[in-house]
Design an enzyme around this catalytic site. Structure first.
Site, PDB file in Angstrom:
ATOM      1  N   TRP A  40      51.859 -80.869 -19.824  1.00  0.00           N
ATOM      2  CA  TRP A  40      51.236 -82.191 -19.702  1.00  0.00           C
ATOM      3  C   TRP A  40      51.607 -82.982 -20.953  1.00  0.00           C
ATOM      4  O   TRP A  40      51.166 -82.631 -22.063  1.00  0.00           O
ATOM      5  CB  TRP A  40      49.728 -82.007 -19.594  1.00  0.00           C
ATOM      6  CG  TRP A  40      48.784 -83.149 -19.686  1.00  0.00           C
ATOM      7  CD1 TRP A  40      47.753 -83.262 -20.575  1.00  0.00           C
ATOM      8  CD2 TRP A  40      48.680 -84.300 -18.827  1.00  0.00           C
ATOM      9  NE1 TRP A  40      47.027 -84.408 -20.325  1.00  0.00           N
ATOM     10  CE2 TRP A  40      47.581 -85.065 -19.267  1.00  0.00           C
ATOM     11  CE3 TRP A  40      49.427 -84.749 -17.741  1.00  0.00           C
ATOM     12  CZ2 TRP A  40      47.197 -86.262 -18.658  1.00  0.00           C
ATOM     13  CZ3 TRP A  40      49.050 -85.937 -17.127  1.00  0.00           C
ATOM     14  CH2 TRP A  40      47.959 -86.676 -17.590  1.00  0.00           C
ATOM     15  N   SER A  42      50.574 -85.345 -22.793  1.00  0.00           N
ATOM     16  CA  SER A  42      49.255 -85.978 -22.869  1.00  0.00           C
ATOM     17  C   SER A  42      49.228 -87.163 -23.831  1.00  0.00           C
ATOM     18  O   SER A  42      49.694 -87.056 -24.972  1.00  0.00           O
ATOM     19  CB  SER A  42      48.263 -84.904 -23.350  1.00  0.00           C
ATOM     20  OG  SER A  42      47.127 -85.471 -23.945  1.00  0.00           O
ATOM     21  N   GLY A  43      48.656 -88.263 -23.375  1.00  0.00           N
ATOM     22  CA  GLY A  43      48.468 -89.414 -24.257  1.00  0.00           C
ATOM     23  C   GLY A  43      47.440 -89.123 -25.338  1.00  0.00           C
ATOM     24  O   GLY A  43      47.596 -89.528 -26.493  1.00  0.00           O
ATOM     25  N   PHE A  44      46.406 -88.400 -24.969  1.00  0.00           N
ATOM     26  CA  PHE A  44      45.358 -88.051 -25.930  1.00  0.00           C
ATOM     27  C   PHE A  44      45.947 -87.214 -27.065  1.00  0.00           C
ATOM     28  O   PHE A  44      45.692 -87.453 -28.244  1.00  0.00           O
ATOM     29  CB  PHE A  44      44.237 -87.279 -25.222  1.00  0.00           C
ATOM     30  CG  PHE A  44      43.114 -86.871 -26.130  1.00  0.00           C
ATOM     31  CD1 PHE A  44      41.980 -87.657 -26.241  1.00  0.00           C
ATOM     32  CD2 PHE A  44      43.186 -85.693 -26.878  1.00  0.00           C
ATOM     33  CE1 PHE A  44      40.946 -87.285 -27.098  1.00  0.00           C
ATOM     34  CE2 PHE A  44      42.155 -85.323 -27.726  1.00  0.00           C
ATOM     35  CZ  PHE A  44      41.029 -86.123 -27.829  1.00  0.00           C
ATOM     36  N   ASP A  54      43.164 -92.753 -28.591  1.00  0.00           N
ATOM     37  CA  ASP A  54      43.919 -92.806 -27.330  1.00  0.00           C
ATOM     38  C   ASP A  54      43.524 -94.084 -26.585  1.00  0.00           C
ATOM     39  O   ASP A  54      42.773 -94.052 -25.612  1.00  0.00           O
ATOM     40  CB  ASP A  54      43.586 -91.542 -26.515  1.00  0.00           C
ATOM     41  CG  ASP A  54      44.351 -91.464 -25.212  1.00  0.00           C
ATOM     42  OD1 ASP A  54      45.362 -92.175 -25.062  1.00  0.00           O
ATOM     43  OD2 ASP A  54      43.921 -90.692 -24.328  1.00  0.00           O
ATOM     44  N   ASP A  81      51.789 -88.244 -18.732  1.00  0.00           N
ATOM     45  CA  ASP A  81      50.582 -89.078 -18.707  1.00  0.00           C
ATOM     46  C   ASP A  81      51.018 -90.481 -19.132  1.00  0.00           C
ATOM     47  O   ASP A  81      51.187 -90.750 -20.323  1.00  0.00           O
ATOM     48  CB  ASP A  81      49.595 -88.482 -19.719  1.00  0.00           C
ATOM     49  CG  ASP A  81      48.344 -89.302 -19.892  1.00  0.00           C
ATOM     50  OD1 ASP A  81      48.124 -90.244 -19.110  1.00  0.00           O
ATOM     51  OD2 ASP A  81      47.564 -88.984 -20.823  1.00  0.00           O
TER      52      ASP A  81
HETATM   53  C1  SPV Z   1      45.029 -86.860 -21.821  1.00  0.00           C
HETATM   54  O1  SPV Z   1      45.150 -85.663 -22.129  1.00  0.00           O
HETATM   55  O2  SPV Z   1      45.629 -87.769 -22.385  1.00  0.00           O
HETATM   56  C2  SPV Z   1      44.143 -87.231 -20.699  1.00  0.00           C
HETATM   57  C3  SPV Z   1      42.980 -86.394 -20.394  1.00  0.00           C
HETATM   58  O3  SPV Z   1      44.373 -88.258 -20.100  1.00  0.00           O
HETATM   59  S1  SPV Z   1      41.570 -87.093 -21.141  1.00  0.00           S
HETATM   60  O4  SPV Z   1      41.825 -87.297 -22.548  1.00  0.00           O
HETATM   61  O5  SPV Z   1      40.452 -86.164 -20.901  1.00  0.00           O
HETATM   62  O6  SPV Z   1      41.304 -88.374 -20.488  1.00  0.00           O
HETATM   63 MG    MG Z   2      45.595 -89.573 -21.173  1.00  0.00          MG
END
Ligand code: SPV
Ligand code: MG
Length: 290
Positions: A40, A42-44, A54, A81
């Protein structure tokens, strides 16, 4: 087999794929060695790596640069993401071209307005897009992909925004009508009941994706019992695990006045060399350095 086809095949074979968040090539290599089915982007995680919230502060270029670096060091399929798609449906067209070219197997686009607010923060201002506008983004993504196996995953934040299950189901159905291959339903409730209830109420054939960050008790066994969730994304576990280890190690070095104790508890450099494929470099040195 393309990584996107590989991801679809794995989903068909196992019924549920496990996708680990990666914020760097190193974390991707470790996820692959651990046995995850995919990664993933991931943006976070990338935001946390840069030390920023984020909230659409990381640019598409920054995200793509990291994703390309990850793709260069792993064979696993990557689920990107892409937050809100970096703008409107026209920006989504551009994003899909770029992400597909970068080696992505799937994208997740969420139905929030730009700039987005991170989903799990208490009291977050969560604004959702008009349904028709988001349908346009999903349709644009589907029309742009070159590989028919490339997954377009529509993410609804209706539960995150406190709009309730009926609105979440309504939006998810509309996104299926627009061509979404899967629906990601997100929740920030600590109790998995909200997700389990949505899953039971979901009567379309299009399968679901979940990100059990806020509700860790929903494990794979419980997910499988629901029957229509095909992908679990472990959305912030890589960066949290890395930060936990660094926090503890750095604290001990200050407390101990040196590295005399911690060195025994962290990876030896030889293990880092292995992850860097130093053996291949040694072989190339022997072969080519003259
Ligand atoms: C990410 O991992 O960037 C997500 C999941 O979008 S969350 O941070 O829980 O929204
Ligand atoms: Mg995200």
């Amino acid at each position: 087999m393309s990584p996107a086809k590989q991801l679809r095949a794995r989903m068909a074979d196992t019924g549920l794929v496990h996708i680990m968040a990666a914020h760097s090539p190193l974390s991707a290599i470790l996820a692959e060695e651990a046995g995850f089915d995919g990664l993933w982007a991931s943006g976070f995680e990338l935001s946390a790596l840069y030390g920023v919230a984020d909230m659409s502060m990381i640019s598409m270029t920054q995200h793509l640069d990291m994703l390309r670096a990850i793709a260069g060091r792993t064979t696993l399929p990557i689920v990107a993401d892409i937050d809100t798609g970096y703008g409107n449906a026209i920006n989504v067209i551009h994003a899909i071209r770029e992400y597909e070219r970068a080696g992505t197997s799937a994208v997740v686009i969420e139905d929030k307005t730009f700039p987005k607010v991170t989903s799990l923060v208490a009291g977050g201002r969560q604004q959702l897009l008009r349904i028709e506008e988001f349908q346009g983004k999903i349709a644009a993504a589907v029309a742009t992909r070159q590989d028919p196996d490339f997954l377009v995953i529509a993410r609804t934040e209706a539960l995150i925004a406190g709009l309730g299950e009926a609105e979440a189901l309504h939006r998810a159905s509309a996104y299926v009508d627009a061509g979404a291959d899967m629906i990601l339903i997100h929740s920030k409730e600590k109790d998995p009941l909200e997700i389990e209830s949505f899953s039971r109420a979901w009567n379309k054939l299009v399968p679901l994706v979940i990100v059990p960050n806020a509700y860790p008790d929903l494990d794979a066994e419980r997910v499988k019992a629901l029957g229509n969730i095909r992908m679990m994304i472990y959305g912030n576990y890589g960066v949290r695990a890395a930060a936990t280890a660094m926090q503890e190690t750095f604290r001990r070095i200050i407390a101990d006045g040196g590295v005399q104790n911690v060195h025994k508890d962290i990876l030896p450099v030889e293990e880092v060399f292995r992850l860097q494929r130093m053996d291949e470099i040694k072989a190339a040195e022997a072969r080519f350095l003259r």
